[in-house]
Write a protein that holds these residues in place. Structure first.
Motif, PDB file in Angstrom:
ATOM      1  N   SER A  50       2.213   2.889  -4.139  1.00 16.20           N
ATOM      2  CA  SER A  50       1.297   3.912  -3.600  1.00 16.20           C
ATOM      3  C   SER A  50       1.902   4.589  -2.375  1.00 16.20           C
ATOM      4  N   GLN A  51       2.812   3.897  -1.677  1.00 15.37           N
ATOM      5  CA  GLN A  51       3.450   4.483  -0.488  1.00 15.37           C
ATOM      6  C   GLN A  51       4.451   5.578  -0.841  1.00 15.37           C
ATOM      7  N   VAL A  52       4.830   5.652  -2.119  1.00 10.09           N
ATOM      8  CA  VAL A  52       5.674   6.769  -2.553  1.00 10.09           C
ATOM      9  C   VAL A  52       4.887   7.645  -3.524  1.00 10.09           C
ATOM     10  N   GLY A  88       3.698  -4.339  10.910  1.00 11.12           N
ATOM     11  CA  GLY A  88       3.818  -2.884  10.928  1.00 11.12           C
ATOM     12  C   GLY A  88       3.899  -2.379   9.503  1.00 11.12           C
ATOM     13  N   CYS A  89       3.986  -1.063   9.341  1.00  9.80           N
ATOM     14  CA  CYS A  89       3.968  -0.473   7.995  1.00  9.80           C
ATOM     15  C   CYS A  89       4.771   0.821   8.009  1.00  9.80           C
ATOM     16  N   LEU A  90       5.591   1.040   6.978  1.00 11.13           N
ATOM     17  CA  LEU A  90       6.387   2.268   6.911  1.00 11.13           C
ATOM     18  C   LEU A  90       5.506   3.521   6.825  1.00 11.13           C
ATOM     19  N   SER A  91       4.254   3.356   6.395  1.00  9.47           N
ATOM     20  CA  SER A  91       3.340   4.497   6.303  1.00  9.47           C
ATOM     21  C   SER A  91       2.608   4.756   7.621  1.00  9.47           C
ATOM     22  N   CYS A 130       1.271 -10.471   1.158  1.00  6.03           N
ATOM     23  CA  CYS A 130      -0.125 -10.065   1.404  1.00  6.03           C
ATOM     24  C   CYS A 130      -0.210  -8.578   1.723  1.00  6.03           C
ATOM     25  N   HIS A 131       0.681  -8.113   2.601  1.00  6.64           N
ATOM     26  CA  HIS A 131       0.668  -6.712   3.050  1.00  6.64           C
ATOM     27  C   HIS A 131       0.870  -5.755   1.873  1.00  6.64           C
ATOM     28  N   GLU A 132       1.873  -6.064   1.031  1.00  2.40           N
ATOM     29  CA  GLU A 132       2.199  -5.134  -0.066  1.00  2.40           C
ATOM     30  C   GLU A 132       1.145  -5.188  -1.168  1.00  2.40           C
ATOM     31  N   ILE A 133       0.613  -6.375  -1.455  1.00  2.53           N
ATOM     32  CA  ILE A 133      -0.422  -6.477  -2.493  1.00  2.53           C
ATOM     33  C   ILE A 133      -1.708  -5.804  -2.003  1.00  2.53           C
ATOM     34  N   ASP A 134      -1.979  -5.876  -0.704  1.00  2.22           N
ATOM     35  CA  ASP A 134      -3.098  -5.116  -0.129  1.00  2.22           C
ATOM     36  C   ASP A 134      -2.947  -3.623  -0.435  1.00  2.22           C
ATOM     37  N   HIS A 135      -1.718  -3.096  -0.277  1.00  3.09           N
ATOM     38  CA  HIS A 135      -1.489  -1.669  -0.549  1.00  3.09           C
ATOM     39  C   HIS A 135      -1.939  -1.318  -1.968  1.00  3.09           C
ATOM     40  N   LEU A 136      -1.710  -2.213  -2.928  1.00  2.86           N
ATOM     41  CA  LEU A 136      -2.054  -1.915  -4.323  1.00  2.86           C
ATOM     42  C   LEU A 136      -3.561  -1.796  -4.505  1.00  2.86           C
TER      43      LEU A 136
HETATM   44 ZN    ZN Z   1       2.692  -1.101   4.455  1.00  2.11          ZN
END
Ligand code: ZN
Length: 149
Positions: A50-52, A88-91, A130-136
Motif C-alpha cells: 500500500s506504501q507504493v 518510524g515509517c517511510l511514509s 507488526c508494523h508492515e502487517i498493520d499497513h495491510l
Molecule cells: Zn510504515
C-alpha cells in the motif's frame, strides 16, 4: 526492477485494507522486486505494497542487510512478550514515536514460489512484522504511539 514512488501520510490509500493475493502472477513477482529496490533506495527496513500505491497483501522486510524477507498474505500466528521502542515509517518522513509491540512474533506467509512458510522474529524484526502487517490493514504506527518524538 524499478524504483517506485512511496505514498506519504495524508494519502487515503494508506488507510485502505489490502486484498489477498490469490495467484502469484508475474505482476506480483515484479511488485516484490520493485518493492525491494524501493526499500533499499529509501534506506528502510520494511515496505508494504500500500506504501507504493498497490492494495495487495505483499510486504518486504530487511532488518539484517542482505537478508530480505518477502511475505505474501502474511498473518501473525503467535506472539509473546512486549517491547516499547522507537518506530518510524517511510511514509511519515522525519518522525518517530514509541510504540508498544510484542517482543516475539511468528508470521505465516506465502513465498514467491507459492510455498507457505512460518518465520519468527524478535526485537526489531518482530516490530517490523507488526508494523508492515498493520499497513495491510490500513493502520499506521502513529495510531499506536504512546510517546511522540
Ligand atoms: Zn510504515
Amino acid at each position: 526492477m524499478a524504483k517506485l514512488k512511496i505514498v506519504k501520510v495524508g494519502d487515503p490509500i494508506l488507510r485502505k485494507v489490502c486484498r489477498p493475493v490469490e495467484c502469484i502472477t508475474p505482476r506480483i513477482i515484479t511488485l516484490l522486486d520493485d518493492m525491494i529496490e524501493t526499500m533499499h533506495a529509501a534506506d528502510g527496513v520494511g515496505l508494504a505494497a500500500s506504501q507504493v500505491g498497490i492494495l495487495r497483501r505483499v510486504v518486504v522486510i530487511e532488518v539484517e542487510p542482505g537478508n530480505t524477507i518477502e511475505l505474501i498474505n502474511p498473518k501473525i500466528i503467535a506472539f509473546s512478550g512486549e517491547q516499547e521502542e522507537e518506530e518510524g515509517c517511510l511514509s511519515i518522513p522525519g518522525k518517530w514515536g514509541i510504540t508498544h509491540r510484542p517482543m516475539h512474533v511468528t508470521v505465516r506467509a506465502t513465498d514467491r514460489h507459492g510455498e507457505t512458510f512460518d518465520i519468527s522474529g524478535s526485537g526489531l524484526l518482530a516490530r517490523a512484522f507488526c508494523h508492515e502487517i498493520d499497513h495491510l490493514d490500513g493502520k499506521l504506527y502513529t495510531d499506536r504511539v504512546i510517546d511522540k518524538k
